[in-house]
Motif scaffolding. Structure first.
Motif, PDB file in Angstrom:
ATOM      1  N   ILE A  16      35.430 -10.734  -0.655  1.00 49.48           N
ATOM      2  CA  ILE A  16      36.218 -11.370  -1.715  1.00 49.48           C
ATOM      3  C   ILE A  16      35.342 -11.669  -2.931  1.00 49.48           C
ATOM      4  CG2 ILE A  16      37.489 -13.479  -2.326  1.00 49.48           C
ATOM      5  CD1 ILE A  16      38.569 -13.451   0.583  1.00 49.48           C
ATOM      6  N   LEU A  17      34.139 -12.175  -2.711  1.00 47.25           N
ATOM      7  CA  LEU A  17      33.226 -12.448  -3.831  1.00 47.25           C
ATOM      8  C   LEU A  17      32.870 -11.169  -4.574  1.00 47.25           C
ATOM      9  CD1 LEU A  17      30.827 -15.124  -2.319  1.00 47.25           C
ATOM     10  CD2 LEU A  17      32.351 -15.406  -4.265  1.00 47.25           C
ATOM     11  N   ASN A  18      32.581 -10.116  -3.845  1.00 50.75           N
ATOM     12  CA  ASN A  18      32.238  -8.839  -4.485  1.00 50.75           C
ATOM     13  C   ASN A  18      33.402  -8.289  -5.296  1.00 50.75           C
ATOM     14  OD1 ASN A  18      29.573  -8.632  -3.702  1.00 50.75           O
ATOM     15  ND2 ASN A  18      30.070  -7.639  -1.763  1.00 50.75           N
ATOM     16  N   LEU A  19      34.602  -8.340  -4.744  1.00 53.03           N
ATOM     17  CA  LEU A  19      35.768  -7.870  -5.489  1.00 53.03           C
ATOM     18  C   LEU A  19      35.999  -8.705  -6.748  1.00 53.03           C
ATOM     19  CD1 LEU A  19      38.256  -7.085  -2.576  1.00 53.03           C
ATOM     20  CD2 LEU A  19      37.050  -5.441  -4.046  1.00 53.03           C
ATOM     21  N   THR A  20      35.796 -10.004  -6.632  1.00 55.54           N
ATOM     22  CA  THR A  20      35.936 -10.884  -7.786  1.00 55.54           C
ATOM     23  C   THR A  20      34.925 -10.523  -8.877  1.00 55.54           C
ATOM     24  OG1 THR A  20      36.675 -12.654  -6.320  1.00 55.54           O
ATOM     25  CG2 THR A  20      35.965 -13.299  -8.532  1.00 55.54           C
ATOM     26  N   PHE A  24      35.700  -9.132 -12.613  1.00 51.17           N
ATOM     27  CA  PHE A  24      35.142  -9.867 -13.749  1.00 51.17           C
ATOM     28  C   PHE A  24      34.373  -8.946 -14.690  1.00 51.17           C
ATOM     29  CE2 PHE A  24      31.636 -12.294 -15.665  1.00 51.17           C
ATOM     30  CZ  PHE A  24      32.382 -13.211 -16.396  1.00 51.17           C
ATOM     31  N   PHE A  25      33.475  -8.142 -14.140  1.00 47.17           N
ATOM     32  CA  PHE A  25      32.636  -7.286 -14.979  1.00 47.17           C
ATOM     33  C   PHE A  25      33.371  -6.082 -15.540  1.00 47.17           C
ATOM     34  CE2 PHE A  25      29.097  -9.441 -12.677  1.00 47.17           C
ATOM     35  CZ  PHE A  25      28.533 -10.021 -13.809  1.00 47.17           C
ATOM     36  N   MET A  26      34.427  -5.646 -14.899  1.00 46.17           N
ATOM     37  CA  MET A  26      35.151  -4.482 -15.400  1.00 46.17           C
ATOM     38  C   MET A  26      36.263  -4.851 -16.367  1.00 46.17           C
ATOM     39  SD  MET A  26      35.356  -1.987 -12.093  1.00 46.17           S
ATOM     40  CE  MET A  26      36.153  -0.687 -13.003  1.00 46.17           C
ATOM     41  N   ILE A  28      37.125  -8.518 -17.598  1.00 51.02           N
ATOM     42  CA  ILE A  28      36.953  -9.680 -18.470  1.00 51.02           C
ATOM     43  C   ILE A  28      35.753  -9.530 -19.398  1.00 51.02           C
ATOM     44  CG2 ILE A  28      36.523 -12.173 -18.500  1.00 51.02           C
ATOM     45  CD1 ILE A  28      38.095 -12.243 -15.807  1.00 51.02           C
ATOM     46  N   LYS A  29      34.593  -9.171 -18.901  1.00 53.10           N
ATOM     47  CA  LYS A  29      33.372  -9.109 -19.708  1.00 53.10           C
ATOM     48  C   LYS A  29      33.456  -8.096 -20.847  1.00 53.10           C
ATOM     49  CE  LYS A  29      29.865 -11.806 -18.993  1.00 53.10           C
ATOM     50  NZ  LYS A  29      29.590 -12.834 -19.928  1.00 53.10           N
ATOM     51  N   PRO A  30      33.901  -6.830 -20.624  1.00 51.62           N
ATOM     52  CA  PRO A  30      33.951  -5.890 -21.746  1.00 51.62           C
ATOM     53  C   PRO A  30      34.817  -6.392 -22.896  1.00 51.62           C
ATOM     54  CG  PRO A  30      34.164  -4.708 -19.698  1.00 51.62           C
ATOM     55  CD  PRO A  30      34.229  -6.184 -19.372  1.00 51.62           C
ATOM     56  N   LYS A  31      35.915  -7.069 -22.571  1.00 53.78           N
ATOM     57  CA  LYS A  31      36.771  -7.610 -23.615  1.00 53.78           C
ATOM     58  C   LYS A  31      36.015  -8.641 -24.444  1.00 53.78           C
ATOM     59  CE  LYS A  31      41.231  -9.808 -24.310  1.00 53.78           C
ATOM     60  NZ  LYS A  31      42.370 -10.438 -23.673  1.00 53.78           N
TER      61      LYS A  31
END
Length: 160
Positions: A16-20, A24-26, A28-31
């Motif tokens: 679950i942590l890895n999927l989160t 996040f990096f794919m 939320i962060k690029p935006k």
């Protein structure tokens, strides 16, 4: 609880942590990075209340300015490489070192001149008295934006 249940719960929690993190990096962060890069453009368009035609003119000015500054940045990078390779020599040629430092100073001067002229052109896009007044207010923010240091100041308590 036995060891198998603890391991199973741990594995599920890690998945679950890895999927989160992947989400996040794919997503939320690029935006966030896109917004940061286009932030000054968006801010200028909003502050000056540019209409569609003015926005098109502004985008052309921005792209031309970016191209110009990138050219100077490449020249600065190459000049710095030439300068710091001087350190690998047993005896540094002072004239070459001074010449390269003068070239760097001239390139930085050209960048600042290009930026200044770029904003003069933006001012010409402003048609209404309100936009011209808003531009005056914007210049205060621009001075802060372009005068910031890229590196944090040295700790005053550090030894020199």
């Amino acid at each position: 609880m036995n060891k198998i249940k603890v391991l199973t719960i741990s594995v599920i929690a890690l998945v679950i942590l890895n999927l989160t993190m992947i989400v996040f990096f794919m997503i939320i962060k690029p935006k966030e990075f896109r917004d940061r890069r286009n932030g000054p453009r968006k801010m200028i368009i909003e502050k000056l209340h540019f209409d569609t035609k003015q926005q098109a003119e502004f985008e052309i000015l921005v792209e031309n300015n970016i191209d110009k500054v990138k050219t100077f940045d490449k020249q600065i990078q190459q000049t710095k490489e030439n300068l710091y390779t001087q350190l690998s020599q047993t005896n540094v040629d002072v004239k070459t070192k001074d010449s390269l430092i003068n070239v760097l100073a001239d390139l930085q001067k050209q960048i600042e001149t290009a930026r200044f002229n770029h904003f003069k052109k933006i001012r010409k896009i402003c048609n209404t008295p309100e936009q011209k007044e808003d531009f005056k207010e914007l210049t205060i923010e621009l001075s802060k934006m372009f005068s910031h240091r890229k590196f944090p100041p040295e700790n005053s308590n550090s030894k020199k």
